[in-house]
Scaffold this motif. Structure first.
Motif, PDB file in Angstrom:
ATOM      1  N   VAL A 139       0.866  -1.193   0.000  1.00  0.00           N
ATOM      2  CA  VAL A 139       0.000   0.000   0.000  1.00  0.00           C
ATOM      3  C   VAL A 139       0.894   1.231   0.000  1.00  0.00           C
ATOM      4  O   VAL A 139       1.829   1.333   0.804  1.00  0.00           O
ATOM      5  CB  VAL A 139      -0.935   0.035   1.218  1.00  0.00           C
ATOM      6  N   VAL A 140       0.607   2.198  -0.926  1.00  0.00           N
ATOM      7  CA  VAL A 140       1.342   3.464  -0.981  1.00  0.00           C
ATOM      8  C   VAL A 140       0.350   4.618  -0.775  1.00  0.00           C
ATOM      9  O   VAL A 140      -0.844   4.516  -1.085  1.00  0.00           O
ATOM     10  CB  VAL A 140       2.092   3.627  -2.319  1.00  0.00           C
ATOM     11  N   ARG A 141       0.900   5.682  -0.232  1.00  0.00           N
ATOM     12  CA  ARG A 141       0.083   6.901  -0.032  1.00  0.00           C
ATOM     13  C   ARG A 141       0.571   7.949  -1.026  1.00  0.00           C
ATOM     14  O   ARG A 141       1.752   8.286  -1.067  1.00  0.00           O
ATOM     15  CB  ARG A 141       0.237   7.414   1.394  1.00  0.00           C
ATOM     16  N   VAL A 142      -0.346   8.424  -1.829  1.00  0.00           N
ATOM     17  CA  VAL A 142      -0.040   9.433  -2.846  1.00  0.00           C
ATOM     18  C   VAL A 142      -0.646  10.768  -2.385  1.00  0.00           C
ATOM     19  O   VAL A 142      -1.860  10.830  -2.114  1.00  0.00           O
ATOM     20  CB  VAL A 142      -0.601   9.011  -4.214  1.00  0.00           C
ATOM     21  N   ALA A 143       0.207  11.779  -2.290  1.00  0.00           N
ATOM     22  CA  ALA A 143      -0.265  13.104  -1.809  1.00  0.00           C
ATOM     23  C   ALA A 143       0.078  14.185  -2.835  1.00  0.00           C
ATOM     24  O   ALA A 143       1.130  14.118  -3.501  1.00  0.00           O
ATOM     25  CB  ALA A 143       0.378  13.424  -0.459  1.00  0.00           C
ATOM     26  N   PHE A 144      -0.845  15.133  -2.968  1.00  0.00           N
ATOM     27  CA  PHE A 144      -0.645  16.260  -3.886  1.00  0.00           C
ATOM     28  C   PHE A 144      -0.708  17.568  -3.088  1.00  0.00           C
ATOM     29  O   PHE A 144      -1.493  17.700  -2.147  1.00  0.00           O
ATOM     30  CB  PHE A 144      -1.754  16.309  -4.960  1.00  0.00           C
ATOM     31  N   THR A 145       0.123  18.537  -3.470  1.00  0.00           N
ATOM     32  CA  THR A 145       0.014  19.924  -3.000  1.00  0.00           C
ATOM     33  C   THR A 145      -0.016  20.821  -4.234  1.00  0.00           C
ATOM     34  O   THR A 145      -0.015  20.314  -5.365  1.00  0.00           O
ATOM     35  CB  THR A 145       1.201  20.284  -2.086  1.00  0.00           C
ATOM     36  N   LEU A 146      -0.046  22.102  -4.001  1.00  0.00           N
ATOM     37  CA  LEU A 146      -0.056  23.086  -5.098  1.00  0.00           C
ATOM     38  C   LEU A 146      -1.339  22.996  -5.929  1.00  0.00           C
ATOM     39  O   LEU A 146      -1.356  23.359  -7.106  1.00  0.00           O
ATOM     40  CB  LEU A 146       1.164  22.910  -6.019  1.00  0.00           C
ATOM     41  N   LEU A 147      -2.417  22.447  -5.317  1.00  0.00           N
ATOM     42  CA  LEU A 147      -3.691  22.382  -6.024  1.00  0.00           C
ATOM     43  C   LEU A 147      -4.606  23.573  -5.657  1.00  0.00           C
ATOM     44  O   LEU A 147      -5.413  24.017  -6.483  1.00  0.00           O
ATOM     45  CB  LEU A 147      -4.424  21.061  -5.705  1.00  0.00           C
TER      46      LEU A 147
END
Length: 271
Positions: A187-195
């Protein structure tokens, strides 16, 4: 000697019988002479009988002694014959034992020959098996070398791809605010910023894992599940082994989160 006395006595008797009666009458005085001769004859006969009896006794004693001696010799010869018979029986036993030993020797020799032939056959079989094993081992070594070379090539390719992915993620992290971390096994956690232009450091994330060996699943979306989540996951699981499936899914999720921000009334901004 006895035969001579007997002959003499018979001669005297013959002389007396042949004497004439007339001569006896003419000469009465010498008539005593025949009586003396008769006494002499009786003495001679008695002596002859005595000698004959003694001779018979001596002969009987001698015959008895000879018979006893012959009997002893016969007993001795009988004993010797028994010994010879025993020796002959022993010799026959020895002959039978020698025959058995000879037969046993022949069987042992045949067994040794058979054992030698079997050992030779086993040695040949072992040698052939060893050659086969060596040939198989050489083949397996060649296959192992080829597999090691292929694995080395795959590792090099994987390292190159990992480097490319790392560069890709570094680029996305710097320019698009993408960060991927491990949340649990598989299991991996994918995170986004700059949205969010109003809050560039605001984080939008989801966890991506394997539902089974052929399908992905998404959970723990933050701040909430985007409306396009089901469609994006379905598109991902159509061909999950495709090299472009995961990048397309990640890009789709970023757009879905951005649309979520826009729908919430966040100001539009370039990213």
């Amino acid at each position: 000697g006895e035969l001579a006395l007997l002959r003499g006595a018979m001669a005297i008797l013959s002389t007396t019988v042949e004497a004439s009666p007339e001569k006896c009458e003419l000469s009465p005085v010498p008539a005593s002479v025949p009586l003396q001769r008769l006494d002499r004859v009786e003495e001679v006969l008695a002596d002859a009988r005595a000698r004959t009896s003694q001779w018979r006794k001596d002969r009987l004693y001698a015959a008895r002694a000879d018979a006893q001696r012959n009997l002893r010799e016969l007993e001795r010869e009988t004993a010797m014959l028994g010994d010879l018979r025993d020796q002959l029986t022993g010799l026959r036993s020895l002959e039978e034992a020698a025959a058995q030993v000879c037969s046993g020797g022949e069987r042992l020799s045949e067994a040794l020959r058979s054992s030698a032939q079997a050992a030779s056959t086993r040695a040949a079989a072992v040698a052939k098996a060893w050659d086969d094993v060596e040939q198989v081992r050489a083949t397996r070594l060649q296959e192992l070398h080829r597999a090691e070379e292929a694995l080395s090539a795959q590792r090099r390719a994987a390292d190159e791809r990992a480097a490319e992915v790392e560069n890709f993620f570094s680029l996305y992290q710097d320019r698009l605010g993408l960060r991927i971390t491990r949340a649990a096994p598989q299991v991996v956690r994918v995170a986004f910023t700059l949205l969010d232009a109003a809050a560039p450091d605001r984080e939008f994330s989801f966890e991506l894992g394997l539902a089974d060996t052929k399908a992905y699943r998404v959970c723990a979306c933050s701040p909430r599940d985007p409306p396009q989540l089901g469609e994006l996951v379905e598109s991902l699981n159509v061909d999950p082994s495709s090299p472009s499936a995961l990048p397309a899914f990640v890009c789709g999720m970023r757009r879905a989160f951005r649309e979520l921000v826009s729908a919430a009334g966040a100001p539009r901004g370039g990213a």
